[in-house]
Design a protein around this motif. Structure first.
Motif, PDB file in Angstrom:
ATOM      1  N   SER A  73       0.833  -1.206   0.000  1.00 12.68           N
ATOM      2  CA  SER A  73       0.000   0.000   0.000  1.00 12.68           C
ATOM      3  C   SER A  73       0.870   1.259   0.000  1.00 12.68           C
ATOM      4  CB  SER A  73      -0.980   0.000   1.163  1.00 12.68           C
ATOM      5  OG  SER A  73      -0.317  -0.038   2.392  1.00 12.68           O
ATOM      6  N   SER A  74       2.036   1.234   0.650  1.00 12.51           N
ATOM      7  CA  SER A  74       2.905   2.415   0.619  1.00 12.51           C
ATOM      8  C   SER A  74       3.490   2.613  -0.778  1.00 12.51           C
ATOM      9  CB  SER A  74       4.007   2.338   1.672  1.00 12.51           C
ATOM     10  OG  SER A  74       4.868   1.265   1.429  1.00 12.51           O
ATOM     11  N   ASP A  75       3.766   1.522  -1.509  1.00 14.21           N
ATOM     12  CA  ASP A  75       4.220   1.633  -2.896  1.00 14.21           C
ATOM     13  C   ASP A  75       3.148   2.309  -3.744  1.00 14.21           C
ATOM     14  OD1 ASP A  75       6.482   0.190  -2.191  1.00 14.21           O
ATOM     15  OD2 ASP A  75       5.904  -1.618  -3.281  1.00 14.21           O
ATOM     16  N   ILE A  76       1.936   1.864  -3.574  1.00 15.87           N
ATOM     17  CA  ILE A  76       0.822   2.396  -4.346  1.00 15.87           C
ATOM     18  C   ILE A  76       0.588   3.867  -4.018  1.00 15.87           C
ATOM     19  CG2 ILE A  76      -1.676   2.195  -4.703  1.00 15.87           C
ATOM     20  CD1 ILE A  76      -1.163  -0.901  -4.216  1.00 15.87           C
ATOM     21  N   GLN A  77       0.663   4.216  -2.746  1.00 15.14           N
ATOM     22  CA  GLN A  77       0.520   5.621  -2.353  1.00 15.14           C
ATOM     23  C   GLN A  77       1.637   6.465  -2.961  1.00 15.14           C
ATOM     24  OE1 GLN A  77       0.399   5.393   1.898  1.00 15.14           O
ATOM     25  NE2 GLN A  77      -1.724   4.720   1.945  1.00 15.14           N
ATOM     26  N   ALA A  78       2.836   5.916  -3.017  1.00 12.66           N
ATOM     27  CA  ALA A  78       3.957   6.638  -3.612  1.00 12.66           C
ATOM     28  C   ALA A  78       3.726   6.855  -5.104  1.00 12.66           C
ATOM     29  CB  ALA A  78       5.259   5.887  -3.371  1.00 12.66           C
ATOM     30  N   LEU A  79       3.258   5.834  -5.812  1.00 11.13           N
ATOM     31  CA  LEU A  79       2.968   5.988  -7.237  1.00 11.13           C
ATOM     32  C   LEU A  79       1.866   7.015  -7.465  1.00 11.13           C
ATOM     33  CD1 LEU A  79       3.066   2.311  -8.562  1.00 11.13           C
ATOM     34  CD2 LEU A  79       4.808   4.095  -8.816  1.00 11.13           C
TER      35      LEU A  79
ATOM     36  N   ALA B  62       1.230   9.545  -5.519  1.00 11.18           N
ATOM     37  CA  ALA B  62       1.818  10.859  -5.242  1.00 11.18           C
ATOM     38  C   ALA B  62       2.652  11.343  -6.422  1.00 11.18           C
ATOM     39  CB  ALA B  62       2.670  10.799  -3.971  1.00 11.18           C
ATOM     40  N   ILE B  63       3.416  10.450  -7.042  1.00 11.16           N
ATOM     41  CA  ILE B  63       4.219  10.801  -8.213  1.00 11.16           C
ATOM     42  C   ILE B  63       3.303  11.241  -9.353  1.00 11.16           C
ATOM     43  CG2 ILE B  63       5.721   9.857 -10.011  1.00 11.16           C
ATOM     44  CD1 ILE B  63       6.816   7.963  -7.735  1.00 11.16           C
ATOM     45  N   TYR B  64       2.275  10.462  -9.603  1.00  6.89           N
ATOM     46  CA  TYR B  64       1.319  10.762 -10.670  1.00  6.89           C
ATOM     47  C   TYR B  64       0.666  12.128 -10.449  1.00  6.89           C
ATOM     48  CZ  TYR B  64      -2.635  10.047 -13.838  1.00  6.89           C
ATOM     49  OH  TYR B  64      -3.566  10.180 -14.828  1.00  6.89           O
TER      50      TYR B  64
ATOM     51  N   ILE C 184       8.492   8.995  -3.181  1.00  9.11           N
ATOM     52  CA  ILE C 184       9.155   7.994  -4.007  1.00  9.11           C
ATOM     53  C   ILE C 184      10.068   7.106  -3.160  1.00  9.11           C
ATOM     54  CG2 ILE C 184      11.184   9.321  -4.691  1.00  9.11           C
ATOM     55  CD1 ILE C 184      10.472   8.288  -7.588  1.00  9.11           C
ATOM     56  N   PHE C 185      10.553   7.639  -2.041  1.00  8.30           N
ATOM     57  CA  PHE C 185      11.434   6.863  -1.172  1.00  8.30           C
ATOM     58  C   PHE C 185      10.687   5.828  -0.343  1.00  8.30           C
ATOM     59  CE2 PHE C 185      13.717  10.874  -1.940  1.00  8.30           C
ATOM     60  CZ  PHE C 185      14.808  10.340  -2.613  1.00  8.30           C
TER      61      PHE C 185
ATOM     62  N   ARG D  67      14.870  -0.336  -7.494  1.00  5.96           N
ATOM     63  CA  ARG D  67      16.276  -0.514  -7.861  1.00  5.96           C
ATOM     64  C   ARG D  67      16.748   0.563  -8.827  1.00  5.96           C
ATOM     65  NH1 ARG D  67      15.713  -6.882  -9.190  1.00  5.96           N
ATOM     66  NH2 ARG D  67      15.110  -7.536  -7.102  1.00  5.96           N
ATOM     67  N   TYR D  68      15.843   1.061  -9.660  1.00  3.45           N
ATOM     68  CA  TYR D  68      16.243   2.122 -10.568  1.00  3.45           C
ATOM     69  C   TYR D  68      15.093   3.085 -10.826  1.00  3.45           C
ATOM     70  CZ  TYR D  68      13.863  -0.322 -14.390  1.00  3.45           C
ATOM     71  OH  TYR D  68      12.915  -0.925 -15.179  1.00  3.45           O
ATOM     72  N   LEU D  69      15.484   4.304 -11.137  1.00  9.97           N
ATOM     73  CA  LEU D  69      14.541   5.382 -11.393  1.00  9.97           C
ATOM     74  C   LEU D  69      15.093   6.203 -12.549  1.00  9.97           C
ATOM     75  CD1 LEU D  69      12.103   7.188 -10.567  1.00  9.97           C
ATOM     76  CD2 LEU D  69      13.690   8.365  -9.018  1.00  9.97           C
ATOM     77  N   ASN D  70      14.298   6.388 -13.598  1.00  7.90           N
ATOM     78  CA  ASN D  70      14.714   7.171 -14.742  1.00  7.90           C
ATOM     79  C   ASN D  70      13.626   8.175 -15.057  1.00  7.90           C
ATOM     80  OD1 ASN D  70      15.639   8.277 -17.115  1.00  7.90           O
ATOM     81  ND2 ASN D  70      15.856   6.332 -18.187  1.00  7.90           N
ATOM     82  N   MET D  71      13.925   9.447 -14.824  1.00  8.82           N
ATOM     83  CA  MET D  71      12.976  10.524 -15.126  1.00  8.82           C
ATOM     84  C   MET D  71      13.655  11.615 -15.956  1.00  8.82           C
ATOM     85  SD  MET D  71      10.930  10.988 -11.581  1.00  8.82           S
ATOM     86  CE  MET D  71       9.629   9.900 -11.133  1.00  8.82           C
ATOM     87  N   LYS D  72      14.685  11.236 -16.715  1.00  7.27           N
ATOM     88  CA  LYS D  72      15.435  12.224 -17.487  1.00  7.27           C
ATOM     89  C   LYS D  72      14.574  12.846 -18.584  1.00  7.27           C
ATOM     90  CE  LYS D  72      17.311   9.051 -20.853  1.00  7.27           C
ATOM     91  NZ  LYS D  72      18.470   8.451 -21.463  1.00  7.27           N
ATOM     92  N   THR D  73      15.003  14.001 -19.029  1.00  6.94           N
ATOM     93  CA  THR D  73      14.375  14.745 -20.111  1.00  6.94           C
ATOM     94  C   THR D  73      12.913  15.054 -19.808  1.00  6.94           C
ATOM     95  OG1 THR D  73      15.823  13.465 -21.584  1.00  6.94           O
ATOM     96  CG2 THR D  73      14.290  14.954 -22.622  1.00  6.94           C
TER      97      THR D  73
END
Length: 95
Positions: free
Chosen positions: A16-22, A24-26, A79-80, A86-92
């Motif tokens: 549930s914390s993963d889902i809340q983080a997603l 929040a990002i969205y 996001i933390f 393991r990886y996060l890519n938000m470039k450009t």
């Protein structure tokens, strides 16, 4: 966190914390205006969202790749909460 989001009945995807983080990002980075939002908040199957990679054996979110996707704003600290990331890519993007 032992609460999980249901994923195809007997399998789960993300805590549930993963889902809340997603979520929040969205919400923080303009999800409805992304070039590809993969259904966004309308789809409860978060492991099937565009740019989200899950370890299906462990039922954990392991990667987020939202590069070149029209993200706007400040990346939330939520996001933390995704401990298995393991990886996060938000470039450009404009973040």
């Amino acid at each position: 966190d032992t609460h999980t989001q249901q994923y195809y009945g007997s399998t789960t995807c993300g805590t549930s914390s993963d889902i809340q983080a997603l979520e929040a990002i969205y919400n923080a980075l303009g999800g409805p205006d992304w070039y590809n939002n993969g259904g966004g908040m309308d789809d409860d199957l978060f492991c099937l969202w565009y740019g989200i990679e899950c370890d299906m054996e462990e039922k954990m979110i392991i990667g987020i790749d939202l590069s070149e996707n029209n993200l706007l704003g400040a990346t939330p600290v939520d996001i933390f909460r995704i401990k298995s990331l393991r990886y996060l890519n938000m470039k450009t993007n404009s973040i």
